[in-house]
Design a protein around this motif. Structure first.
Motif, mmCIF file in Angstrom:
data_model
loop_
_atom_site.group_PDB
_atom_site.id
_atom_site.type_symbol
_atom_site.label_atom_id
_atom_site.label_comp_id
_atom_site.label_asym_id
_atom_site.label_seq_id
_atom_site.Cartn_x
_atom_site.Cartn_y
_atom_site.Cartn_z
ATOM 1 N N LEU A 1 5.793 -64.904 6.280
ATOM 2 C CA LEU A 1 5.608 -65.832 5.233
ATOM 3 C C LEU A 1 7.073 -66.844 5.416
ATOM 4 C CD1 LEU A 1 3.710 -64.332 2.337
ATOM 5 C CD2 LEU A 1 2.950 -66.231 4.027
ATOM 6 N N ARG A 2 7.771 -66.128 5.435
ATOM 7 C CA ARG A 2 9.216 -66.704 5.525
ATOM 8 C C ARG A 2 9.389 -67.550 6.653
ATOM 9 N NH1 ARG A 2 14.656 -64.978 3.637
ATOM 10 N NH2 ARG A 2 14.080 -64.028 1.510
ATOM 11 N N ALA A 3 8.983 -67.182 7.809
ATOM 12 C CA ALA A 3 9.179 -67.820 9.029
ATOM 13 C C ALA A 3 8.457 -69.138 9.024
ATOM 14 C CB ALA A 3 8.712 -67.113 10.360
ATOM 15 N N ARG A 4 7.309 -69.208 8.498
ATOM 16 C CA ARG A 4 6.148 -70.228 8.261
ATOM 17 C C ARG A 4 6.800 -71.472 7.111
ATOM 18 N NH1 ARG A 4 0.574 -69.433 9.709
ATOM 19 N NH2 ARG A 4 -0.026 -70.499 7.800
ATOM 20 N N HIS A 5 7.296 -70.943 6.318
ATOM 21 C CA HIS A 5 7.973 -71.728 5.386
ATOM 22 C C HIS A 5 8.960 -72.194 5.703
ATOM 23 C CE1 HIS A 5 9.165 -72.803 0.975
ATOM 24 N NE2 HIS A 5 10.531 -72.381 1.462
ATOM 25 N N LEU A 6 10.062 -71.994 6.449
ATOM 26 C CA LEU A 6 11.367 -72.357 7.125
ATOM 27 C C LEU A 6 10.946 -73.042 8.545
ATOM 28 C CD1 LEU A 6 13.622 -69.384 6.082
ATOM 29 C CD2 LEU A 6 13.294 -71.319 4.913
ATOM 30 N N ALA A 7 9.546 -73.278 8.976
ATOM 31 C CA ALA A 7 9.604 -73.782 10.161
ATOM 32 C C ALA A 7 9.765 -75.328 9.996
ATOM 33 C CB ALA A 7 8.101 -73.733 10.704
ATOM 34 N N ASP B 1 8.115 -77.588 11.000
ATOM 35 C CA ASP B 1 6.871 -78.461 10.504
ATOM 36 C C ASP B 1 5.944 -77.192 9.829
ATOM 37 O OD1 ASP B 1 4.782 -79.851 9.911
ATOM 38 O OD2 ASP B 1 4.154 -80.131 12.265
ATOM 39 N N PRO B 2 6.062 -76.870 8.555
ATOM 40 C CA PRO B 2 5.406 -75.733 7.954
ATOM 41 C C PRO B 2 3.919 -75.991 8.069
ATOM 42 C CG PRO B 2 7.082 -76.485 6.552
ATOM 43 C CD PRO B 2 7.095 -77.487 7.787
ATOM 44 N N PRO B 3 3.091 -74.968 8.333
ATOM 45 C CA PRO B 3 1.762 -75.041 8.923
ATOM 46 C C PRO B 3 0.798 -74.953 7.563
ATOM 47 C CG PRO B 3 2.459 -72.856 8.977
ATOM 48 C CD PRO B 3 3.599 -73.600 8.625
ATOM 49 N N GLY B 4 1.327 -74.918 6.384
ATOM 50 C CA GLY B 4 0.350 -74.917 5.188
ATOM 51 C C GLY B 4 0.131 -73.513 4.868
ATOM 52 N N GLN B 5 -0.748 -73.326 3.905
ATOM 53 C CA GLN B 5 -1.026 -72.117 3.195
ATOM 54 C C GLN B 5 -1.939 -71.163 4.264
ATOM 55 O OE1 GLN B 5 -3.068 -73.343 -0.514
ATOM 56 N NE2 GLN B 5 -1.356 -72.657 -1.485
ATOM 57 N N LEU B 6 -1.495 -70.025 4.167
ATOM 58 C CA LEU B 6 -1.848 -68.846 5.045
ATOM 59 C C LEU B 6 -3.114 -68.046 4.377
ATOM 60 C CD1 LEU B 6 -1.833 -67.034 7.608
ATOM 61 C CD2 LEU B 6 -0.196 -65.873 6.634
ATOM 62 N N PRO B 7 -4.199 -68.185 4.640
ATOM 63 C CA PRO B 7 -5.296 -67.351 3.971
ATOM 64 C C PRO B 7 -4.933 -65.836 4.177
ATOM 65 C CG PRO B 7 -6.314 -68.759 5.590
ATOM 66 C CD PRO B 7 -4.873 -68.710 5.836
ATOM 67 N N ILE B 8 -4.919 -65.134 3.074
ATOM 68 C CA ILE B 8 -4.637 -63.373 3.001
ATOM 69 C C ILE B 8 -5.830 -62.948 2.387
ATOM 70 C CG2 ILE B 8 -3.356 -61.763 2.539
ATOM 71 C CD1 ILE B 8 -1.006 -63.849 2.177
ATOM 72 N N HIS B 9 -6.432 -61.687 3.364
ATOM 73 C CA HIS B 9 -7.535 -60.792 2.618
ATOM 74 C C HIS B 9 -6.932 -59.486 2.430
ATOM 75 C CE1 HIS B 9 -10.197 -64.195 3.842
ATOM 76 N NE2 HIS B 9 -9.415 -64.383 4.468
ATOM 77 N N LEU C 1 4.007 -59.927 -2.498
ATOM 78 C CA LEU C 1 3.993 -61.300 -2.472
ATOM 79 C C LEU C 1 4.967 -61.934 -3.612
ATOM 80 C CD1 LEU C 1 0.146 -61.821 -2.053
ATOM 81 C CD2 LEU C 1 1.923 -62.545 -0.401
ATOM 82 N N SER C 2 5.376 -61.071 -4.365
ATOM 83 C CA SER C 2 6.375 -61.498 -5.470
ATOM 84 C C SER C 2 7.738 -61.437 -5.081
ATOM 85 C CB SER C 2 6.172 -60.587 -6.708
ATOM 86 O OG SER C 2 6.663 -59.380 -6.610
ATOM 87 N N LEU C 3 8.171 -60.548 -3.853
ATOM 88 C CA LEU C 3 9.409 -60.723 -3.385
ATOM 89 C C LEU C 3 10.173 -61.766 -3.450
ATOM 90 C CD1 LEU C 3 9.264 -58.262 -0.178
ATOM 91 C CD2 LEU C 3 10.104 -57.805 -2.468
ATOM 92 N N ASP C 4 9.936 -62.998 -3.148
ATOM 93 C CA ASP C 4 10.626 -64.281 -3.033
ATOM 94 C C ASP C 4 10.422 -65.361 -4.162
ATOM 95 O OD1 ASP C 4 12.509 -63.959 -0.556
ATOM 96 O OD2 ASP C 4 10.452 -63.619 0.338
ATOM 97 N N GLY C 5 9.608 -64.723 -5.087
ATOM 98 C CA GLY C 5 9.416 -65.595 -6.141
ATOM 99 C C GLY C 5 8.724 -66.859 -5.891
ATOM 100 N N ALA C 6 9.082 -67.984 -6.629
ATOM 101 C CA ALA C 6 8.668 -69.118 -6.435
ATOM 102 C C ALA C 6 8.804 -69.831 -5.160
ATOM 103 C CB ALA C 6 9.104 -70.156 -7.461
ATOM 104 N N MET C 7 9.847 -69.156 -3.967
ATOM 105 C CA MET C 7 10.204 -69.914 -2.827
ATOM 106 C C MET C 7 8.780 -69.768 -1.936
ATOM 107 S SD MET C 7 12.697 -68.281 -0.029
ATOM 108 C CE MET C 7 12.356 -68.445 1.837
ATOM 109 N N LEU C 8 8.179 -68.820 -2.122
ATOM 110 C CA LEU C 8 6.908 -68.563 -1.179
ATOM 111 C C LEU C 8 5.451 -68.808 -1.886
ATOM 112 C CD1 LEU C 8 8.003 -65.731 1.035
ATOM 113 C CD2 LEU C 8 8.156 -68.151 1.522
ATOM 114 N N ALA C 9 5.663 -69.305 -3.288
ATOM 115 C CA ALA C 9 4.328 -69.168 -4.172
ATOM 116 C C ALA C 9 3.030 -69.968 -3.389
ATOM 117 C CB ALA C 9 4.442 -69.528 -5.274
ATOM 118 N N ASP C 10 3.557 -71.270 -2.605
ATOM 119 C CA ASP C 10 2.548 -72.020 -2.249
ATOM 120 C C ASP C 10 2.368 -71.936 -0.882
ATOM 121 O OD1 ASP C 10 2.575 -73.327 -4.825
ATOM 122 O OD2 ASP C 10 4.302 -74.612 -4.412
#
Length: 245
Positions: free
Chosen positions: A72-78, A80-88, A98-107
């Motif tokens: 998630l960090r790599a996608r966020h910092l790309a 051209d960020p690819p948007g939300q990643l679907p997780i199941h 999923l709470s490790l980085d707080g608001a940084m990765l929330a979206d």
């Protein structure tokens, strides 16, 4: 359907083997399954973080999900960020991670809760979940695409439900933390190569792939134990192994 083993180890990563981690591909769709410790560095040998289309997690132990955070960090910092990643994942399995980085990765992600005996569609894959015994909530999965079927146990103690999970599968990816006998204190949530051989034989699978290899365990010993019960093709999950389902 193709499965590439990124790790295949259990407990903690070693120089030879990262923890659980499997890249499942069909029709140019990339499903990352159980991204455990040290699998991120192997993943990027095959696809970029931005090209992962979805993630599936069987349970919340870190050796099955820890490297979701660097993904998630790599996608966020790309650039051209690819948007939300679907997780199941099962309910609550990823709350802490999923709470490790707080608001940084929330979206940067969306979460779909997997339930036992539920069928969901993830890209070209139809996924059916089966609850199997472990120390935390664990869902084995049947993944079908293109007329082929992959079964994966996650981590699970011996159970007749594992046979139902594996029945008719072209390939069974099965946790085998022990060779033959499972220590009493582990029997609730882990299994052995010999037991997985029995399951493969009873379920009529095409190929058995033993995984969750404990650090220091001999792959030959695991294979030989499964061979006592199953006469079909047997492999042990090692980094880079490709399974054509």
């Amino acid at each position: 359907m193709r499965v590439t083993v990124l790790g295949g180890g259990g407990g903690y990563p070693t120089p030879e083997r990262a923890c659980s981690g499997y890249l499942v591909e069909h029709d140019d769709f990339h499903l990352l399954m159980d991204p455990g410790h040290a699998t991120m560095s192997r993943l990027v040998e095959y696809v970029s973080p931005e090209d992962v289309d979805a993630v599936l997690v069987t349970h919340g132990h870190a050796d099955h999900c820890a490297d979701l955070n660097p993904l998630l960090r790599a996608r966020h910092l790309a650039d051209d960020p690819p948007g939300q990643l679907p997780i199941h994942a099962p309910s609550g399995a990823l709350d802490a991670l999923l709470s490790l980085d707080g608001a940084m990765l929330a979206d940067d992600w969306t979460l779909t809760v997997l339930l036992s005996a539920q069928e969901v569609v993830i890209g070209p894959f139809t996924v059916t979940s089966v609850e199997l015994p472990h120390f935390v909530s664990n869902l084995g999965v049947r993944i079908s695409a293109g007329g082929r079927l992959l079964a994966y146990t996650g981590d699970a103690g011996a159970s007749p439900d594992t046979v139902d999970l594996a029945r008719g599968a072209d390939a069974l990816l099965a946790e085998a933390s022990f060779v033959d006998e499972v220590p009493t204190e582990s029997a609730e949530g882990l299994s052995s190569a010999r037991d997985r051989g029995k399951v493969a034989a009873e379920a009529g699978v095409g190929q058995l792939v033993l995984c969750h290899v404990w650090p220091g365990e001999s792959t030959d010993r695991l294979r030989q134990a499964a061979r006592r019960e199953f006469s079909g093709e047997i492999a042990v999950a090692t980094p880079g192994l490709t399974i054509e389902v």
